[in-house]
Design an enzyme around this catalytic site. Structure first.
Site, PDB file in Angstrom:
ATOM      1  N   GLU A 158       6.323 -22.969  43.931  1.00 39.80           N
ATOM      2  CA  GLU A 158       5.615 -24.006  43.192  1.00 39.80           C
ATOM      3  C   GLU A 158       4.810 -24.942  44.106  1.00 39.80           C
ATOM      4  OE1 GLU A 158       5.142 -24.636  39.884  1.00 39.80           O
ATOM      5  OE2 GLU A 158       3.932 -26.337  40.559  1.00 39.80           O
TER       6      GLU A 158
ATOM      7  N   HIS B 219       7.264 -29.781  42.450  1.00 40.21           N
ATOM      8  CA  HIS B 219       6.284 -29.921  41.373  1.00 40.21           C
ATOM      9  C   HIS B 219       5.874 -31.387  41.290  1.00 40.21           C
ATOM     10  CE1 HIS B 219       4.464 -29.909  37.399  1.00 40.21           C
ATOM     11  NE2 HIS B 219       4.543 -28.601  37.366  1.00 40.21           N
TER      12      HIS B 219
ATOM     13  N   ASP C 298       1.780 -20.834  44.233  1.00 40.92           N
ATOM     14  CA  ASP C 298       1.165 -20.502  42.932  1.00 40.92           C
ATOM     15  C   ASP C 298      -0.199 -21.167  42.727  1.00 40.92           C
ATOM     16  OD1 ASP C 298       2.248 -23.052  42.459  1.00 40.92           O
ATOM     17  OD2 ASP C 298       3.098 -22.530  40.501  1.00 40.92           O
ATOM     18  N   HIS C 299      -0.352 -22.388  43.251  1.00 37.74           N
ATOM     19  CA  HIS C 299      -1.618 -23.119  43.088  1.00 37.74           C
ATOM     20  C   HIS C 299      -1.514 -24.390  43.920  1.00 37.74           C
ATOM     21  CE1 HIS C 299       0.738 -25.716  40.541  1.00 37.74           C
ATOM     22  NE2 HIS C 299       1.115 -24.669  39.834  1.00 37.74           N
TER      23      HIS C 299
ATOM     24  N   THR D 274       0.778 -22.452  36.810  1.00 43.40           N
ATOM     25  CA  THR D 274       1.756 -21.419  37.196  1.00 43.40           C
ATOM     26  C   THR D 274       1.568 -20.156  36.360  1.00 43.40           C
ATOM     27  OG1 THR D 274       3.386 -23.156  37.596  1.00 43.40           O
ATOM     28  CG2 THR D 274       4.207 -20.910  37.573  1.00 43.40           C
TER      29      THR D 274
END
Ligand code: GP9
Ligand code: MN
Length: 427
Positions: free
Chosen positions: A38, A197, A256-257, A82
């Site tokens: 994440e 996150h 993921d990003h 995600t």
């Protein structure tokens, strides 16, 4: 009308690599353990904050002889965050330019990794300690033919072992091991971490490094939670070894990003020791780490060719030695020699071996300088539009690819493709 024949022709000519890579089949029959890390961005790898390493475990992995590290690897997600990164990996199709394809087209026909791997007797599962309907995962996972989703119901979640979005990564990995041990092999499993996150909350006892000191609390708090995720992944490797699962598995770790948006550019430029974050830098910040760890392989290295999340599906299939000639996808095996040479971002920007195109500007990818616009028109078409840029040729392909991918999704076109039958015909 049905565009499938046209799309297939395009892919045959412009996307697919013509030769298998040297890595074809090196992980044949092995379990695949995929970690969706994440919000882990590439810029933290190998860097320090307050004189301390941010990701000591990942840094060690970079040097590990069993690990390939891709340091020029881009996230390609849109608003689906995600879920978009999952979509890219499972299908090697692009997510949508608006909304999350997991929500808007979760009932489509796909030809995703779990489905293809099932034909090779793989069991597939996702393990993620969040509500199963978040991002409509339960719906989309059915369409992807996933065998099992271990969601929050599979975990013991208490006030003590939670922070921010839920179960902390360390207890999450620890509690996951029993499911892996009981799982039919070979398996293809995806782990999705949660602690790192936004807004990057962490209990004091879990902070191994101090926050950064800038005008952005988001960036400041990002570093301790990235470190926590790094430690959690290290512990997970140890659990896998103790459980006897390590040797027969390959482990892939992918960010993921991005975690830090352009809203924090002032703080980011301070951290990166840059005067400002230019549009060119902004695209470079879309790099996320990718590690492919193959226990016992011994030939790992850092690979710097431009690559992205769209490339994972063909790469995983190639590593497992699975041919998929008639498949329809837009990525390339990361280990293949004659790759496409560019990575399309969802907004039409791209990064190629030579250029970086963003906000209508064309940069030399190596220097960050604006690439020269060719003054003299070389064709009639260019004469009427006035200028041409060295980015034009790839920009056209990018636009076409994105629209083909969109058409597949909007038209649910895989309903009209019988992948299995074509496989038989070819034999
Ligand atoms: C939620 C988690 C986070 O289950 O995957 O999603 P994000 O906000 O990063 O898309
Ligand atoms: Mn995410």
């Amino acid at each position: 009308g049905n565009e499938i024949p046209e799309i297939k022709d395009y892919i045959e000519e412009n996307v697919k690599v013509t030769e298998k890579s040297d890595m074809f089949g090196v992980a044949e029959g092995k379990n695949v353990i995929f970690i969706n890390a994440e919000s882990v961005q590439g810029f933290v790898v190998g860097k320090e904050v307050n004189g301390q390493e941010i990701t000591p475990f990942l840094n060690k992995l970079v040097e590990d002889e069993d690990t390939y590290y891709f340091d020029n690897f881009f996230e390609q997600t849109g608003q689906g965050k995600t879920s978009d990164s999952e979509f890219l990996v499972e299908n090697s199709l692009y997510p949508l330019s608006r909304g999350a394809v997991f929500f808007t087209h979760g009932g489509n026909e796909y030809h995703a990794l779990p489905e293809i791997l099932k034909e090779e007797d793989y069991f597939s599962a996702v393990l993620h300690a969040n509500n199963k309907s978040f991002w409509n995962r339960d719906g989309m996972y059915r369409s992807l033919n996933l065998d099992h989703f271990y969601s929050d119901e599979a975990y013991e979640i208490t006030d003590e072992n939670s922070v921010g979005w839920g179960l902390k990564d360390k207890p999450y990995f620890e509690q996951s091991i029993k499911y892996l041990q009981a799982m039919e092999q070979p398996f293809y499993t995806k782990f999705i971490t949660l602690t790192n996150h936004f807004p990057f909350e962490l209990d004091e006892e879990d902070k191994s490094i101090e926050p950064y000191d800038s005008n952005s609390n988001t960036l400041n708090n990002y570093f301790p939670t990235v470190r926590y995720a790094d430690e959690a992944m290290e512990e997970f490797f140890d659990h896998l070894k103790q459980a006897g699962l390590y040797e027969d598995s390959i482990i892939i770790i992918m960010g993921d990003h991005i975690g830090i948006s352009a809203n924090h550019n002032r703080a980011m430029s301070m951290f990166l020791d840059k005067e400002e974050i230019t549009p060119y830098d902004q695209v470079q910040l879309l790099k996320v780490p990718l590690f492919i760890h193959i226990p016992g392989h011994g030939k790992g290295e850092t690979i710097s060719t431009v690559s992205g999340q769209i490339d994972l599906k063909p790469t995983i299939l190639s590593l497992l030695g699975i041919e998929h000639k008639n498949d329809i996808y837009f990525g390339n095996d990361l280990f293949a020699k004659n790759r496409k040479g560019y990575i399309a971002l969802r907004n039409g920007d791209f990064v190629s071996d030579d250029y970086l195109s963003t906000a209508g500007m064309c940069y030399d990818v190596h220097t960050g300088e604006l690439a020269d616009v060719e003054e003299e028109a070389t064709s009639e078409e260019e004469a009427t539009t006035g200028t041409s840029s060295p980015c034009d040729e790839i920009a056209e392909k990018v636009e076409l690819e994105l629209s083909y991918s969109d058409n597949i999704i909007y038209g649910d076109l895989f309903r009209f493709v019988d992948f299995a039958e074509e496989k038989q015909v070819e034999k």
